[in-house]
Design an enzyme around this catalytic site. Structure first.
Site, mmCIF file in Angstrom:
data_model
loop_
_atom_site.group_PDB
_atom_site.id
_atom_site.type_symbol
_atom_site.label_atom_id
_atom_site.label_comp_id
_atom_site.label_asym_id
_atom_site.label_seq_id
_atom_site.Cartn_x
_atom_site.Cartn_y
_atom_site.Cartn_z
ATOM 1 N N ASP A 40 30.234 21.061 26.594
ATOM 2 C CA ASP A 40 29.993 21.250 28.026
ATOM 3 C C ASP A 40 31.008 20.494 28.870
ATOM 4 O OD1 ASP A 40 27.701 22.735 27.760
ATOM 5 O OD2 ASP A 40 26.385 20.990 27.747
ATOM 6 N N LYS A 62 31.494 24.413 33.004
ATOM 7 C CA LYS A 62 32.211 24.693 34.252
ATOM 8 C C LYS A 62 32.734 23.387 34.833
ATOM 9 C CE LYS A 62 28.288 24.593 37.317
ATOM 10 N NZ LYS A 62 27.197 25.419 37.602
ATOM 11 N N GLY A 93 26.009 17.049 27.079
ATOM 12 C CA GLY A 93 25.916 15.766 27.765
ATOM 13 C C GLY A 93 24.520 15.165 27.621
ATOM 14 N N GLY A 94 24.458 13.854 27.514
ATOM 15 C CA GLY A 94 23.158 13.164 27.499
ATOM 16 C C GLY A 94 22.347 13.488 26.267
ATOM 17 N N MET A 176 20.726 16.552 38.780
ATOM 18 C CA MET A 176 21.328 17.608 39.601
ATOM 19 C C MET A 176 20.760 17.553 41.023
ATOM 20 S SD MET A 176 21.321 20.647 36.744
ATOM 21 C CE MET A 176 19.965 20.106 35.711
HETATM 22 N N1 SAH Z 1 21.146 16.534 29.123
HETATM 23 C C1 SAH Z 1 21.706 15.713 30.163
HETATM 24 C C2 SAH Z 1 21.413 16.266 31.529
HETATM 25 C C3 SAH Z 1 22.100 17.595 31.807
HETATM 26 S S1 SAH Z 1 21.834 18.166 33.433
HETATM 27 C C4 SAH Z 1 21.160 14.281 30.012
HETATM 28 O O1 SAH Z 1 20.241 14.062 29.214
HETATM 29 O O2 SAH Z 1 21.669 13.385 30.673
HETATM 30 C C5 SAH Z 1 23.260 17.553 34.270
HETATM 31 C C6 SAH Z 1 22.881 16.440 35.209
HETATM 32 O O3 SAH Z 1 22.677 15.240 34.460
HETATM 33 C C7 SAH Z 1 23.914 16.062 36.226
HETATM 34 O O4 SAH Z 1 23.912 16.924 37.336
HETATM 35 C C8 SAH Z 1 23.449 14.681 36.601
HETATM 36 O O5 SAH Z 1 22.311 14.746 37.429
HETATM 37 C C9 SAH Z 1 23.012 14.135 35.254
HETATM 38 N N2 SAH Z 1 24.079 13.378 34.572
HETATM 39 C C10 SAH Z 1 24.667 13.680 33.409
HETATM 40 N N3 SAH Z 1 25.567 12.732 33.065
HETATM 41 C C11 SAH Z 1 25.543 11.813 34.049
HETATM 42 C C12 SAH Z 1 26.235 10.593 34.291
HETATM 43 N N4 SAH Z 1 27.154 10.116 33.432
HETATM 44 N N5 SAH Z 1 25.939 9.898 35.412
HETATM 45 C C13 SAH Z 1 25.007 10.334 36.282
HETATM 46 N N6 SAH Z 1 24.326 11.478 36.109
HETATM 47 C C14 SAH Z 1 24.588 12.209 35.015
#
Ligand code: SAH
Length: 261
Positions: A40, A62, A93-94, A176
Site C-alpha cells: 500500500d 494511491k 500499513g499498521g 482517516m
Molecule cells: N491498518 C492501518 C490503518 C489503515 S487506514 C493501521 O492499523 O494503522 C489509514 C489511516 O491510518 C490513515 O488515514 C491514518 O488515519 C492512519 N495512519 C496510518 N499510518 C499512520 C501514521 N504513521 N501516523 C498517523 N496515522 C496513521
C-alpha cells in the site's frame, strides 16, 4: 526459526506505522521468504528497503492524486499471483485487522481455494500514543476504546451513534479523520461530550517527520487546519490523552515526541 511460505499461499502482513523498527520479526522474515510483495501507499521507504532486491514488488496504493487500484483489482492480482504458485505477501500499513480491507481479501482468496494467513502489526493509534508518552486507556476514567474511521461523516452514515461515542469513559481512535475533524468535534459536543475533552492529533506517527499536537475538542478544527503535512493522521479523543501535568500554553500545543531514533 526462519519463516517459510508454502507456494500459492498469500500472507496479509502488517507493516506497522512506518518506523522499520516497529515491524515484527515475523513480518521481516515473511518479506524475505516471499516471491512477490504487493504494498500500500502507507508502506514507506524504510520498510520497502527491508525487502530483498530479488523479490518482485508491486505498488497497489494511491499517493497524491493518483488513483489506487480498486479493491476488486487488488483481489484479482493477489489471486492471479497465488494461482501461478507464487509465494505472496500483501503488505499493509499498521495492523491488517484495522481498516485494512482484510476481510475482502480473505473472502475472495478463500472462495478460490487459496490459503490465506495473517501476520498482525502495530496500529497507528498505538504508535501515536506511544510517541506522546500517553495511553489509549486510563484506569478508572477511560475504560472503553473505539476504533472509528471518519467515513462516518455527517450525512454519509446516518446510523452513527454519536451518543455512544460521546460517552466520557470512552477513548476514540479516529482513522482517516483529519478532513472530517470539525464535523466530528461538533457532533460529539452536540451529543454531550465536554468541550474540554483532551485530543491528541498525530501525523506520520513513528516516522522522522512525525508531528504531535495536543488540543481540546472545541479547538480540534483549528488544530487540524493548522496542519502542515499531508501525511496520515490519527485523532485520539478522550481523558486517556489528557495532558496531565504538561501545561497547555495555547490550547493547541505542539508536543515533543518521546520517540527515540
Ligand atoms: N491498518 C492501518 C490503518 C489503515 S487506514 C493501521 O492499523 O494503522 C489509514 C489511516 O491510518 C490513515 O488515514 C491514518 O488515519 C492512519 N495512519 C496510518 N499510518 C499512520 C501514521 N504513521 N501516523 C498517523 N496515522 C496513521
Amino acid at each position: 526459526m526462519p519463516e517459510t511460505i508454502e507456494p500459492g499461499t498469500v500472507w496479509l502482513v502488517g507493516a506497522g506505522p512506518g518506523d522499520p523498527d516497529l515491524l515484527t520479526r515475523k513480518a521481516e522474515k515473511l518479506i524475505a521468504a516471499t516471491d512477490i510483495v504487493f504494498y500500500d501507499a502507507l508502506v514507506g521507504p524504510g520498510i520497502l528497503d527491508l525487502i530483498p532486491a530479488r523479490i518482485e514488488r508491486v505498488s497497489v496504493g494511491k499517493r497524491s492524486g493518483r488513483h489506487s487500484k480498486d479493491q476488486d483489482s487488488i483481489n484479482d492480482l493477489l489471486l492471479a499471483a497465488a494461482q501461478t504458485g507464487k509465494r505472496v505477501v500483501r503488505l499493509k500499513g499498521g495492523d491488517p485487522a484495522i481498516f485494512g480491507r482484510t476481510a475482502e481479501e480473505v473472502e475472495h482468496l478463500s472462495a478460490h481455494g487459496v490459503r490465506v494467513r495473517i501476520c498482525p502489526g502495530i496500529t497507528a493509534a498505538s504508535a501515536a500514543v506511544a510517541s506522546a508518552g500517553s495511553s489509549l486507556t486510563l484506569r478508572g476514567s477511560a475504560r472503553k476504546l473505539t476504533f472509528i474511521t471518519a467515513h462516518m461523516r455527517a450525512g454519509d452514515e446516518p446510523e452513527t451513534d454519536w451518543a455512544a461515542l460521546a460517552d466520557r469513559q470512552s477513548t476514540l481512535a479516529i482513522y482517516m479523520g483529519k478532513a472530517a475533524a470539525s464535523e466530528i468535534a461538533s457532533h460529539l459536543i452536540r451529543s454531550g461530550r465536554s468541550r474540554s475533552t483532551p485530543v491528541l492529533v498525530v501525523e506520520n506517527a513513528s516516522l522522522p517527520d512525525e508531528r504531535l499536537v495536543q488540543t481540546r475538542l472545541d479547538l480540534l478544527a483549528v488544530a487540524t487546519s493548522a496542519s502542515v503535512t499531508d501525511g496520515p493522521a490519527v485523532l485520539i479523543i478522550g481523558e486517556a490523552v489528557s495532558p496531565h501535568k504538561r501545561s497547555m500554553a495555547t490550547g493547541v500545543d505542539v508536543l515533543q515526541s518521546t520517540r527515540a531514533d
